[in-house]
Motif scaffolding. Structure first.
Motif, mmCIF file in Angstrom:
data_model
loop_
_atom_site.group_PDB
_atom_site.id
_atom_site.type_symbol
_atom_site.label_atom_id
_atom_site.label_comp_id
_atom_site.label_asym_id
_atom_site.label_seq_id
_atom_site.Cartn_x
_atom_site.Cartn_y
_atom_site.Cartn_z
ATOM 1 N N TYR A 9 0.860 -1.180 0.000
ATOM 2 C CA TYR A 9 0.000 0.000 0.000
ATOM 3 C C TYR A 9 0.897 1.231 0.000
ATOM 4 N N ASP A 11 2.823 4.378 1.142
ATOM 5 C CA ASP A 11 3.286 4.940 2.409
ATOM 6 C C ASP A 11 3.437 6.443 2.203
ATOM 7 N N HIS A 157 -9.126 8.051 6.468
ATOM 8 C CA HIS A 157 -7.884 7.351 6.818
ATOM 9 C C HIS A 157 -8.224 6.203 7.744
ATOM 10 N N HIS A 160 -3.285 1.817 8.747
ATOM 11 C CA HIS A 160 -2.589 1.366 7.547
ATOM 12 C C HIS A 160 -2.493 -0.150 7.445
ATOM 13 N N SER A 163 -6.006 -0.880 5.728
ATOM 14 C CA SER A 163 -6.628 0.118 4.854
ATOM 15 C C SER A 163 -6.942 -0.402 3.458
ATOM 16 N N HIS A 187 -3.594 6.608 2.490
ATOM 17 C CA HIS A 187 -2.871 5.574 3.206
ATOM 18 C C HIS A 187 -1.692 6.233 3.930
ATOM 19 N N GLY A 188 -1.098 5.510 4.847
ATOM 20 C CA GLY A 188 0.108 6.023 5.493
ATOM 21 C C GLY A 188 -0.020 6.096 6.995
ATOM 22 N N SER A 189 0.952 6.732 7.607
ATOM 23 C CA SER A 189 1.043 6.765 9.071
ATOM 24 C C SER A 189 0.131 7.819 9.675
#
Length: 460
Positions: A9, A11, A157, A160, A163, A187-189
């Protein structure tokens, strides 16, 4: 699960969020639709819901999502399919005209001919929703659609680790007629998303997750949040309980002959092979066992069952893997503030705390419940009406199950699910929840005349 990569996915980095900020800022405060603007979109979303529900009834589509849930959030096949079915029923519920019925307002007659006041449910415009890993399809799907129904443009969001599930739902929504520009997915932190929110300043943000992040987000967003945090549950059994088939996860219990033995035997049937026990994504094995050891050091505490790491698996050390575990803590020990904090620490895994009380100690139990800081779900298992009345009258949990078959954390689509006792508390799943979280009140006073003759006007 063995630690090998099986999902890729994006980042997303902080340097890549400009277009997400621009997309939110491009949405006006009046939303993508409202009762005066683009009202045909209410009907459009009713049609989209009907098509999505139709697709989800297909065995191959249902199986695809259930398997995807299993690959990302460790659940048994029955649990994964139930999450899919609950989500499908939500889409069925909001098919046809139900979206615009949810946006229904009201009117009040005025003081003279041509005057009337009208209350409308109004969108916020650019909004955000942040959801956790435990229900990777149901929670983000229901909140995303609620935001869209009321005319908002949501930025979504999801944790992750899971997701990919909501990404696949968005692709299904596009296939079923949802405009591709209506919602964004990042997606991501969490740190990157936090930076995005600080820059974009959405008009409202829905957060489902931990207490710590919820309180930080409330400060960052200057209070413009709705929160469904702290899924810590308690379950109180009355003296008339005989059948424990619906007693699964509980905190407060009156032990009866064989009751704990039966619960221990049921816990022992959980196994990795069918994912009725599995990896814990938010606690490591060491952290859960350390928490257990601290509980066992409390006066009178004892281990009822479990308390050992799972064996014969390849679950990475960054996750938790312990046997279903229960620790008994005397009610008297909970009077100490530090002990109380320890006992009521939310462990999102197969871990429960059990205590006992006599008839003359019910007030002490209610005092313990009063001291809790968050009030999401609870259950009062009894058909003793005076007992039910006493407990329900002195507790505040937003979703409370009452009666001999009472459970906790059911979270279906047919009733409100959310906390109480906090003005920021969010709900999910019902028209009332959608109106509360994803719309505000706007009053429009029509005054069309006829106008009075100027000779009748009085200076004030």
């Amino acid at each position: 699960m063995n630690g090998e990569a099986f999902v890729s996915y994006p980042d997303t980095q902080a340097s890549e969020i400009d277009h997400f900020v621009a997309s939110l800022n491009a949405c006006p405060k009046s939303g993508l639709h409202n009762p005066f603007k683009n009202p045909e979109r209410y009907v459009m979303y009713g049609a989209v819901c009907a098509k999505v529900a139709e697709e989800m009834r297909k065995p191959e589509v249902a199986g695809f999502f259930a398997k995807l849930i299993q690959r990302t959030s460790p659940k048994s096949w029955a649990q994964a399919m139930t999450e899919l079915v609950v989500t499908r029923r939500f889409f069925e519920n909001f098919s046809g005209d139900q979206v615009r019925f949810t946006a229904r307002g009201f009117s009040v007659p005025g003081d003279h001919p041509g005057q009337s006041s009208h209350g409308h449910r109004w969108p916020y415009g650019p909004v955000a929703l942040i959801t956790p890993f435990n229900f990777p399809l149901e929670i983000p799907a229901l909140q995303l659609m609620g935001a869209l129904f009321m005319g908002n443009k949501p930025l979504t969001h999801v944790d992750h680790r899971v997701s990919i599930v909501i990404e696949q739902l968005l692709r299904l929504l596009h296939h079923c007629g949802m405009p591709r520009t209506d919602a964004d997915l990042i997606h991501g932190s969490g740190a990157v998303v936090n930076e995005l929110l600080l820059r974009a300043q959405p008009r409202s943000t829905l957060f489902t997750g931990s207490q710590r992040v919820a309180e930080k987000l409330a400060l960052d967003m200057r209070g413009k949040v709705f929160l469904e945090d702290a899924g810590y549950d308690w379950k109180l059994l009355g003296t008339d309980v005989q059948d424990i088939d619906y007693v699964a996860w509980h905190m407060y219990v009156t032990p009866q002959a064989g009751l704990l033995d039966k619960l221990k035997a049921r816990a022992a049937t959980r196994q990795l092979s069918d994912l009725t026990i599995g990896p814990v994504l938010s606690w490591t094995t060491g952290a859960m066992l350390e928490h257990m050891d601290k509980l066992l050091r409390l006066p009178g505490a004892q281990l009822l069952w479990g308390g050992q790491p799972l064996e014969g698996h390849s679950i990475p050390a960054c996750y938790g893997a312990i046997q279903p575990t229960a620790v008994f803590v005397p009610l008297a020990a909970m009077r100490d503030p530090e002990a109380f904090k320890l006992v009521t620490t939310e462990v999102f895994g197969p871990f429960q705390v059990v205590t006992e009380y006599d008839d003359d100690q019910l007030r002490a139990v209610l005092d313990v419940l009063e001291r809790m800081s968050h009030h999401l779900t609870a259950a009062v298992v009894s058909n003793d009406l005076p007992f039910l009345q006493e407990v329900l009258a002195h507790t505040v949990n937003g979703t409370t199950y009452a009666g001999i078959r009472a459970r906790t954390t059911g979270a279906p689509q047919n009733h409100w699910f959310g906390p109480a006792g906090d003005p920021r508390g969010a709900g999910i799943g019902t028209p009332e929840a959608i109106r509360l979280v994803w719309s505000c009140h706007r009053e429009v006073i029509h005054d069309f005349g006829p106008c009075s003759a100027t000779s009748q006007l009085k200076q004030s």
